[in-house]
Design a protein around this motif. Structure first.
Motif, PDB file in Angstrom:
ATOM      1  N   THR A   3     -42.265-108.751 101.755  1.00 13.19           N
ATOM      2  CA  THR A   3     -41.689-109.141 100.431  1.00 13.19           C
ATOM      3  C   THR A   3     -40.280-109.661 100.645  1.00 13.19           C
ATOM      4  O   THR A   3     -39.616-109.658  99.557  1.00 13.19           O
ATOM      5  N   THR A   5     -37.997-112.172 100.527  1.00 13.68           N
ATOM      6  CA  THR A   5     -38.126-113.653  99.993  1.00 13.68           C
ATOM      7  C   THR A   5     -36.840-114.369  99.932  1.00 13.68           C
ATOM      8  O   THR A   5     -36.779-115.531  99.299  1.00 13.68           O
ATOM      9  N   GLU A   6     -35.623-113.709 100.440  1.00  9.68           N
ATOM     10  CA  GLU A   6     -34.405-114.392 100.167  1.00  9.68           C
ATOM     11  C   GLU A   6     -34.449-115.668 101.126  1.00  9.68           C
ATOM     12  O   GLU A   6     -34.903-115.546 102.149  1.00  9.68           O
ATOM     13  N   GLN A  43     -44.156-125.702  96.512  1.00 12.96           N
ATOM     14  CA  GLN A  43     -43.718-124.345  95.677  1.00 12.96           C
ATOM     15  C   GLN A  43     -43.386-123.274  96.711  1.00 12.96           C
ATOM     16  O   GLN A  43     -44.125-123.207  97.662  1.00 12.96           O
ATOM     17  N   GLY A  44     -42.306-122.735  96.661  1.00 16.65           N
ATOM     18  CA  GLY A  44     -41.849-121.621  97.414  1.00 16.65           C
ATOM     19  C   GLY A  44     -41.120-121.874  98.842  1.00 16.65           C
ATOM     20  O   GLY A  44     -40.672-121.076  99.505  1.00 16.65           O
ATOM     21  N   TRP A 227     -45.753-118.082 100.670  1.00 14.77           N
ATOM     22  CA  TRP A 227     -44.727-117.954 100.050  1.00 14.77           C
ATOM     23  C   TRP A 227     -44.918-117.674  98.750  1.00 14.77           C
ATOM     24  O   TRP A 227     -44.010-116.738  98.304  1.00 14.77           O
ATOM     25  N   ARG A 228     -45.859-118.495  97.852  1.00 14.97           N
ATOM     26  CA  ARG A 228     -46.077-117.871  96.648  1.00 14.97           C
ATOM     27  C   ARG A 228     -46.650-116.249  96.512  1.00 14.97           C
ATOM     28  O   ARG A 228     -46.259-115.452  95.757  1.00 14.97           O
ATOM     29  N   GLU A 230     -45.487-114.113  98.570  1.00 12.93           N
ATOM     30  CA  GLU A 230     -44.605-113.231  99.017  1.00 12.93           C
ATOM     31  C   GLU A 230     -43.540-113.086  97.693  1.00 12.93           C
ATOM     32  O   GLU A 230     -43.048-112.031  97.555  1.00 12.93           O
ATOM     33  N   GLN A 231     -43.583-114.213  96.977  1.00  7.87           N
ATOM     34  CA  GLN A 231     -42.501-114.212  95.939  1.00  7.87           C
ATOM     35  C   GLN A 231     -43.318-113.237  94.683  1.00  7.87           C
ATOM     36  O   GLN A 231     -42.367-112.620  93.982  1.00  7.87           O
ATOM     37  N   GLU A 232     -44.475-113.424  94.609  1.00 10.98           N
ATOM     38  CA  GLU A 232     -45.114-112.553  93.445  1.00 10.98           C
ATOM     39  C   GLU A 232     -45.057-110.945  93.863  1.00 10.98           C
ATOM     40  O   GLU A 232     -44.716-110.385  93.116  1.00 10.98           O
ATOM     41  N   LEU A 235     -41.563-109.983  92.922  1.00  8.84           N
ATOM     42  CA  LEU A 235     -41.623-109.809  91.412  1.00  8.84           C
ATOM     43  C   LEU A 235     -42.171-108.338  91.067  1.00  8.84           C
ATOM     44  O   LEU A 235     -41.825-107.697  90.070  1.00  8.84           O
ATOM     45  N   ARG A 287     -38.771-121.042 106.110  1.00 10.23           N
ATOM     46  CA  ARG A 287     -38.308-122.053 104.943  1.00 10.23           C
ATOM     47  C   ARG A 287     -36.945-122.711 105.618  1.00 10.23           C
ATOM     48  O   ARG A 287     -36.249-123.274 104.976  1.00 10.23           O
TER      49      ARG A 287
END
Length: 295
Positions: A3, A5-6, A43-44, A227-228, A230-232, A235, A287
């Motif tokens: 998780t 995501t920095e 995205q991401g 990536w999405r 990980e972002q979610e 969150l 990234r």
């Protein structure tokens, strides 16, 4: 799943010299019309981080009046999106906002025309949380005005979005891609893909206004799913609520057909008459930029 995501900004140090060199040449012969940068990022991949860094550096370090706007703020009003979905009930690609065809390009053309003429103009706003997440345009009374009386004129515009710069393909190209191995295209009838493709003609009027273009690409576009996710997950950990992994995959699936159709054309270059005005940053799974290409 991690998780963490920095996203470290390793992109603006590449982009700023690219922008400034072209802005300098442009502004010498275009003293009043703003310099318009299109920015596309899967995205991401770090698009939001990059846009914030670019705007800050251009405003603070270079003293340039910089406006950032997103294609997301040009989505159709809720009632118009509902009408589009109801008029094509079997086309799953237009049942929700997202794909080309679900933006109000008349609004976008009017907005950019006024910007280019230096006229006062309101920046559209869109509320993705309205109607239980279906979204709707914010009342115009809440839109911010730029180029108004007493305000400095906008000198640089950054127009960002996941599908910014996508251009229409020939029907033959769509058919070829639809018949080739892909992750999502065969889930939809060919005529539904053609419907999205034809709508992209309306986007060319904006794309043709770009003076420079930045494309954050990925070595593997399918990483957008990871990536999405990980972002979610981040969150959910932060807020205690969010989409489940299955919901995230379904969410990305709604966008992915356009990546599969239109990304190659973006990679080959948007401009026929503006050489070396497109910057492609190819990122790895972490990234971080692995390769830089100027087209």
């Amino acid at each position: 799943m991690s998780t963490n995501t920095e996203i470290i900004d390793d992109k603006s140090p590449i982009c700023i010299p690219f922008i400034l060199e072209r802005y300098k040449n442009y502004s010498a012969s275009n003293p009043t019309r703003p310099f318009i940068i299109g920015l596309n990022g899967v995205q991401g991949a770090g698009k939001t981080t990059l846009v914030k860094a670019l705007a800050s550096k251009l405003r603070v370090d270079e003293g340039l009046q910089t406006l950032v706007c997103s294609i997301d703020d040009f989505y159709l009003r809720h009632e118009d999106q509902t009408a589009l979905a109801e008029s094509h009930p079997d086309n799953l690609l237009v049942q929700v906002r997202g794909e080309p065809g679900t933006h109000d390009m008349n609004l976008a053309r009017d907005f950019f025309t006024k910007l280019c003429e230096g006229q006062p103009v309101k920046i559209p706003q869109y509320d993705k949380s309205a109607y239980s997440g279906q979204g709707d345009r914010v009342s115009e009374s809440h839109w911010e005005v730029v180029n108004g009386p007493g305000q400095p004129k906008v000198q640089v515009v950054i127009f960002e979005g996941w599908c910014v710069g996508f251009r229409r393909l020939s029907p033959m190209e769509v058919t070829f891609k639809w018949n080739a191995p892909s992750r999502t295209l065969k889930r939809y009838p060919l005529e539904h893909m053609n419907f999205i493709n034809e709508r992209l003609q309306d986007y060319d009027a904006i794309t043709d206004m770009f003076d420079a273009f930045i494309h954050i690409d990925a070595e593997d576009t399918e990483w957008v799913y990871d990536w999405r996710l990980e972002q979610e997950a981040a969150l959910r950990a932060q807020r205690g609520t969010g989409m489940t992994d299955d919901q995230v995959v379904k969410f990305v699936d709604a966008y992915y057909p356009a990546y599969e159709l239109f990304s190659d054309k973006v990679r080959s270059g948007l401009f026929s008459n503006k050489p070396r005005c497109q910057l492609r940053l190819i990122v790895g799974k972490d990234r971080k930029v692995k390769q830089t290409v100027i087209i």
